[in-house]
Structure formats: C-alpha cells, structure tokens
Motif scaffolding. Structure first.
Motif: not given
Length: 883
Positions: A660-666, A690-697, A717-722
């Motif tokens: 799990i990538l750190p920015f996903v946890t953040n 702000a949510y929309v900007k963050l989730i797109r990033a 990577v894609m499967m676990e993080n999404f």
C-alpha cells in the motif's frame, strides 16, 4: 323692401308667433354673391325672445324659408367696419364671426340701430358696438323721412297695448248698435268722431264745475307745505344737536381704540417677556452644576447632565425677529457661551483623567491573566464611562473639536492598552500551542528554521517502502515516535490545538463586540445622523469647483448612517490594529506545527465569520475575521497542494515489494480527519473540492508507481491500492467521491482478473497447446468429429499429452504458484485468499473447457483427465491450509 317685409311677416314669422322688426338684404363678404335677408324678430308671447334669423329664397320656387337662427343674447360684438365713411360691410360675433355685405349703407345702419334698441329694451346685455356712429346708438329715433322701417315698427311696438276683456265687449256692443260699421267704415268713423266731441265737451264742463274744489285743494296743499317747512326746521335743529353727539362719540371710539391697541401691545410684550424668561433663563442650580458640579459621583453626573441639557435647550431656542437686538438676550447668550466653554473644558479634562486612571488600574491586572488563556474584561471601564454618554452627546453637539479630541485620546489610549493585552494573550496561546508538540520539537527542532515537521508537510520524497515484514504503519507524520505511534500523537496534538484556537477566537469575539458596542453608545454614533468622523478627516471635494447640490433628506440620512459606521470601523481598526497581525502569526505557527491544523482553523474561522456576519455584516469583527479567513483558506489550499506534490515526489525501493503506497494511506488519514472536523461545517464545499483534487492525484500517481515498479507486478500494485481506496471511500461514505469510489472498484476488479490470468498462465501447458491446435483446425473448417482423424491430433496423441499431467504434478505446480502469489502480495490488504479463490475459479473454467472439447471432438473415445474437479478443489484447499 316694404313688400318683402310684409311677405316675410305673413309667410314665415306670423305662423311662429313672431313679429319682424328689422331687415337687411345681405350677402357673405368675399364670396360669390348669394343674397339673403337678416331679420330681427321678437316673439308675441312673454317672456319675449329676441332672435336674428337668416332667410333665404328657395331654389325650387318663389317662397322664402328660414335657414339659420341665432339668439340675440349670444351676440357679443357688432363691428360696422367704419364709423365715418359709408361702408356696407359689417360683422356679427356669435359663436363665431359672420362677415356680411349689405345692399346699402342705410339698410346696414337701420339694422344695427334696431339691434341696439332691442338689446337696450329686452336684454340689457353688454354687447360691444365697434366702429358704429354715436347717432345710431341714441335712445330716441330721429323724425323725418330718414326714419327707418325698423324705427317706426319699434315705436308702434312701444305704443301697442293689448285690449282687455271689457274693452273687447264694449267694442263688440258698439259695432252691434251700428250694423253698417263693417260695411261702411267711414260712416262708422264719423259717428264715433261726433260722439267723441260730445264726450270732450262734457269733460270740459265737468272740469270747469270742479274749479272751487280745485281751489280748496290748492289751499290744503299750501298748508301742507307750511307744515313741511316747520318740520324741516326742527329736523335741522335736531341734526345740529346730533352732530355734537356724533363728535363726542367719535372721540370716545378713538379713545377706546387706543386703549385696545395699548392692551394688545401690553399683552404681546408680556408674551415676549414670558417667552424669553421661560426659554432663556437658566436656574442657579444648573449654573452651579455647570461651573462646580461633581463629575465623579452619580448624583453629580446626573446634575451635570440635566444642567447641560437645559443649557443646550436655552442656546438652541428659536428667537423671534428682533430678539437678538435686546441687550438682555445678548447678555444671556454670552453667559450661555461662557458656561458652555467652561463646562466643556471641565468635562474634557475630567474624561482625560478618567482614561488615564482607568488605564493604570487596568494595566495592573494584566499579570493575573498571563498564565491563563483569557483576555482581561473591560466591562468595569465601560460601565464607568457610560455614565458620561449623555455628556459626550452634549459635547458633540456643542464643542465638536473637544469631542473629536476626546475621541482621538480614547482611541490612542485604548490602542496601547489593547496592544499590550493582545500581545500577551497571543504569546500565551503560542506557548500552549508549542507545548502540544513538545516531543516533536525535541525530536525535529521546531524552533529551527529548516527542521523536519510533523504532519503532511514532512518530506516524502525520501521515503522508501520497506518489505511486508518491516513496513511501519503510515500516518500523516510518517515518522516513528517511539512506543506511542505518531498517529496517536498527532490526534492528541491536533485536538488540543483545535481547543486552543477555538479559545482564542472565543475570547476575541466578545472583546471586539463589547468594545464596538461601547464605542457606539459612548460616542453616540448611531443616534444622530449628522456625525463627522473625528479620526477619518477626508477632504471634501466640490463637484466642478462649485457648491455641491443639496441632497434629499433621506439620502443625507443614509449617507450620515454610513459615515457613522465608517467612523466606528476606523476607531476599531486603530484600537485593535494588532489583532489581524497576531492572528496571522498564530495561524502561521499552527500551520508550521502541522499543516493539517489548517483544516481545524478553516472550520473554526468560518463558523466565527458566519456568526459575526449574522450579528453585523459591516462590523469590525466580521471584516477582520473575513480577512484572516482568506489567509486560512490560502493555507488550506497550500496544504492540499503539498499533499499532491508529495504524491508526485514519492519514490519506491527497487528491492522490496511495494504494498500500500504511503500517499494512499495519507489520503485515508486525511479523509478520516477531515470528515471528523468538517461534520456540519459551513465550508463543506471547500473540502469537497479538495477531495476531488486529492483523489485524482492519488489515482494518477498509483498508476505511475505501478508502471515504475520492478519488484512487484503492476497488476498487484494497482489491485491492492485501488482495493484500499475503494474500502476507504466505502467506509467514509463521502458523497462527492461516489464516482471515484465506483471507478476504484472497477480498477481493482480489472487488475485482479488480469493478475489472476497472467499469474495462472497455462498450468497444463502441453495440453493447452494441443487443444489450441484442435480449435485452429475447427476454425479452418474441419468438422469437430473429424478432428480425431488428423495425424497430429488423433486419440493416441491426446492420451500421451494427458498422461504428462497426473494429479501429483498438478498439485506441485499449484503449490509453487501459491508461494509466488504470497511473495507478491502484502499483508495489510489480506487479498491472498481472494486472489487464490479467483485462481481456483479460473483453473476450473479451463478444466471444463478442455473436457468440453474432448466431448465434442473425440466423442465415445472414453478419454478423460488424470484428475477430477473434486481433486482440484482438494489441491487448492490443502495448499491454502498448509500455508
């Protein structure tokens, strides 16, 4: 003309009971001559009506007819054109002007004279006769041949008298006695003449016989005249006597009139004196209060207020014309001016001393608030000063300069007092805020200018993702704080920071509102429209260099109220000039400690701005908090931009799996924190953006990291993080991210399927190649039941391939596959069993596909696989349990 007159009388006027008195032959002036007659007529019945009739000869015969009729009373003017020369033209002015041309001047003059006589006799109406000779306008008609027909008829009209009933009966009896009266009129006339002569002789004899009686009558008349002379003499004597009485009465009347005038003047003089005494007399008690009144005690202040109001009333009395010339009035005005100046000076000096005295008392109490996060209360000062509010109003109306000077003195004093209090208050707040991260300060050097900070502002560009056994739990600080996790420490610090920031705003809000309310009441800035701000002294510019035009009263009232609000705002700005600076400094410190603090500050500041705007949108508090809110919103946007920048700068280790990538946890931590903070907040819209900007990033950078990963497959990577993103969004139920939640689920499902297919590959590789060849022959047109006759795909070849995959080999291959998948997946998401179950389903699908091809292409051969579906289920289950 006579014949025509008789004809018109007979044919036109007699049937209508009218008599023709005047006639003139005319035609319209200036047009083709069509002759007609203008006739002046009167009715035979009373009341007599006088008319002017236009008669014209008919075109079909020799008879005449009435064409138009005017009432003589409607005639306003007769214009004969020329009084000295003969001129047949004349005008008659009725409802409009009718211009006529007579056949002769004589006929015209005769007709105008007839009109004048009829007007004089019957109407007496003011008709103007213009350019008419005065000879025609005489009452008597001249004799001779020149007399007009109209004149003779008028005389006949004057002599005519209707016979009475008795006269008619006498004439009838007389005519019956003389039967020949009708047949021989001359004989009848001679007989009447003879009888008349007989009657005249009898009358003369009767008169002569009554001469004696006449003499007696004359004697009586002489006696009556003597009596009349006697009476006239007495009346003359009486008149002389009354004349003296009249003179005496005139003298008495003149005397009474003078007495009345004197009384009236005395009454008016008394009214004037009473007016001046009532409205321009100031009592000795009021004078003493203004000169020596005690401005410290409540009773003394009340006496001064009453005296000042009485003085203002005396000075503002509307004097009547001439009062200003009276010496007593002038002396009183000078006395009032002296009392006003004396009291204004006393009041100004006293209030200046009160400001200084209260300031010393207030500053001595500052030390007791330094340890606590509270601001000193100024209600005692306000309560003491409000006793002088009415005196300040009096000073504003009488001495504007002193009023403005006091305003400036108060503002200067209070600004210094509040500056010390606010500075000490914010120092305490900063100390308490810094104390919330004391451990972080010791570890990361909070007082240093370039130390690493906690929260989302910590640098992530050097963060590496460790292996599944050594990976530490991620938080907004992403730093290890010993036994206590950084996430727990951040939550405690942020909660304490939120309380401190709320305490700061809660202390400032009542302080500003109380001071603004006091200024409005003490300086009377909202009670009277005409107020000149003492602090703001803008130069008035007159339009076009001239005197500005006066505005309507309502516009002046609105402008004055606006000017009062501006003055209050200017005074508040100077008194609290340090609040906005200190608030921005405090906000900067909170943002430096932890950029996530901007979420708390945005919610709290928005709520206080909303509350202040509901109280007074134009108040100083509302304006100041609104300005600070802009700074807070800017920090919030900076926090979001920092989060996105950290996502873009993240790097992964090439030697360990990603997980799990750190920015996903953040993002998960940010969303949990934001949902807690923004619950029922006014600025929810800012968070949604702000949510929309963050989730797109997050989406974009997950795909970027997955593409760069070397140790872990991209699909993992894609499967676990999404999957993690989908779980987070489903748990938090953020409505504005519903579309992103569905997209995350879709990506997770797609990459799970892709990973299963790619990892499972072809577990029965030779068998798979064999059946691929079978499907190719069928696709080329070979019948399915004839495939077994192909040399390379006969039954013997199929049995040989199947024998290479006994159950033991299949189980061994699946065990190696399980170990490979376990090495790829991380422990946090616990997706191993999900992936393994998907692989089991895919393997069973391939198995069924092979059996289906054997049944269709090799019917009745009795060829089957070395293992069954039940065997496969046991393989998958035992492998999962063994690990």
């Amino acid at each position: 003309m006579t014949a025509i007159k008789h004809a018109l009388q007979r044919d036109i006027f007699t049937p209508n009971d009218e008599r023709l008195l005047g006639i003139v032959n005319v035609c319209k002036a200036g047009k083709k001559k069509k002759n007609c007659f203008l006739c002046a007529t009167v009715t035979t019945e009373r009341p007599v009506q006088v008319k002017v009739v236009k008669v014209k000869k008919s075109d079909k015969g020799d008879f005449y007819k009435r064409q138009q009729t005017w009432e003589l009373r409607d005639l306003t003017e007769v214009d004969a054109k020329d009084a000295s020369k003969e001129n047949p033209e004349f005008d008659l002015h009725f409802e409009k002007v009718y211009r006529w041309l007579a056949s002769s001047t004589a006929e015209k003059n005769s007709f105008i004279s007839c009109i004048w006589k009829l007007n004089q006799r019957y109407l007496r109406k003011k008709v103007e006769f213009v350019n008419v000779s005065s000879q025609l306008l005489e009452e008597s008609v001249p004799s001779g041949e020149s007399q007009s027909v109209a004149g003779g008829d008028e005389d006949a009209l004057d002599d005519y008298q209707e016979l009475s009933t008795r006269e008619e009966q006498d004439i009838e009896s007389m005519m019956e006695m003389c039967e020949y009266a009708i047949s021989n009129a001359e004989a009848f006339a001679e007989q009447l003449s003879r009888e008349l002569q007989v009657l005249d002789g009898a009358n003369i004899q009767s008169i002569m016989a009554s001469e004696k009686q006449v003499n007696i009558l004359m004697q009586l008349l002489d006696e009556a005249l003597g009596e009349v002379d006697t009476i006239e003499g007495k009346l003359s004597s009486y008149e002389e006597m009354l004349q003296s009485v009249k003179e005496q009465m005139d003298q008495i009347s003149q005397s009474n009139r003078l007495i009345q005038i004197s009384n009236t003047n005395n009454g008016k003089l008394l009214d004037e004196i009473q007016f001046l005494v009532n409205y321009m007399d100031l009592s000795k008690g009021h004078i003493r209060a203004l000169q020596e009144g005690d401005l410290t005690s409540p009773k003394g202040i009340e006496a001064c207020i009453n005296a000042s109001e009485a003085l203002l009333q005396c000075m503002n009395v509307a004097l009547r014309p001439g009062h200003e010339k009276l010496m007593a009035v002038t002396q009183q005005q000078l006395l009032f001016a002296e009392l006003r100046d004396t009291f204004a000076r006393r009041l100004t000096n006293h209030l200046n001393n009160v400001f200084v005295h209260q300031g010393h008392d207030q500053s001595s109490t500052l030390s007791q608030h330094t340890a606590e996060l509270t601001l000193p209360k100024h209600s005692p000062l306000h309560r003491d000063l409000l006793r002088y509010a009415k005196l300040m109003e009096w000073l504003k109306n009488t001495h504007r300069e002193k009023y403005e000077g006091l305003s400036r003195t108060y503002v200067d004093y209070m600004s210094r007092l509040y500056e010390r209090e606010i500075k000490d208050f914010f120092e305490v707040a900063k100390i308490k805020m810094a104390g919330t991260t004391k451990e972080a300060k010791g570890k990361f050097g909070l007082h240093g200018s370039s130390g690493k900070l906690t929260g989302s502002t910590s640098s992530l560009n050097k963060l590496t993702v460790q292996g599944s056994n050594s990976r530490r739990s991620q938080s907004s600080s992403l730093l290890d704080m010993g036994n206590m996790s950084a996430s727990d420490l951040d939550v405690a610090d942020r909660t304490k920071f939120d309380k401190i920031f709320e305490q700061v705003l809660s202390e400032l809000e009542p302080l500003c509102l109380a001071e603004q309310d006091f200024i409005s009441k003490f300086f009377k800035l909202q009670q009277h429209p005409a107020v000149i701000p003492p602090l703001a002294q803008p130069e008035t510019e007159e339009s076009d260099g001239g005197t500005p035009s006066r505005m309507p009263p309502q516009a002046e009232h609105r402008q004055s109220l606006s000017s009062e609000k501006d003055m209050v705002r200017l005074m508040m700005n100077k008194i609290f000039q340090s609040i906005e600076t200190e608030l921005n400094s405090l906000i900067a410190l909170g943002d430096k400690i932890d950029s996530f603090n901007s979420l708390y500050m945005l919610v709290k500041m928005s709520h206080h701005v909303w509350t202040a705007e509901n109280v007074d949108p134009a108040s100083y508090l509302s304006t100041t908090l609104g300005n600070v809110l802009v700074t807070v919103k800017r920090n919030f946007d900076k926090c979001i931009s920092g989060q996105i920048r950290q996502m873009e700068e993240v790097k992964i280790s090439k030697k360990s799996k990603v997980g799990i990538l750190p920015f996903v946890t953040n993002f998960e931590e940010f969303a949990e924190l934001a949902e807690t903070i923004f619950r029922n907040a006014e600025r929810r819209g800012d968070l949604d953006k702000a949510y929309v900007k963050l989730i797109r990033a997050v989406f974009m950078n997950v795909e970027k990291v997955a593409s760069e990963s070397q140790k872990t497959p991209r699909d993992v990577v894609m499967m676990e993080n999404f999957h993690h993103i989908f779980s987070t969004l489903s748990r938090l139920k953020i409505s504005c991210l519903d579309a992103e939640r569905r997209d995350a689920k879709h990506k997770y499902t797609d990459h799970l399927q892709s990973y299963v297919i790619n990892s499972l590959g072809q577990p029965l590789e030779k068998l798979n190649h064999f059946f691929e060849g079978v499907e190719a022959r069928v696709a080329q047109g070979v019948r399915e039941d004839e495939v077994s006759y192909q040399l390379a795909f006969n039954k013997q070849e199929l049995r040989k391939v199947i024998k290479e995959y006994p159950g033991k080999e299949v189980k061994k291959g699946l065990d190696n596959l399980y170990k490979k998948v376990d090495k790829h997946l991380c422990e946090e998401e616990s997706l191993l069993q999900v992936v393994w179950h998907s692989m089991q389903d895919e393997f069973i699908r391939q198995y069924k596909h092979f059996e289906d091809l054997i049944g269709r292409c090799y019917p009745g051969s009795g060829i089957t696989m070395e293992f069954t579906i039940q065997d496969m289920l046991e393989y998958f289950s035992s492998i999962a349990q063994s690990h």
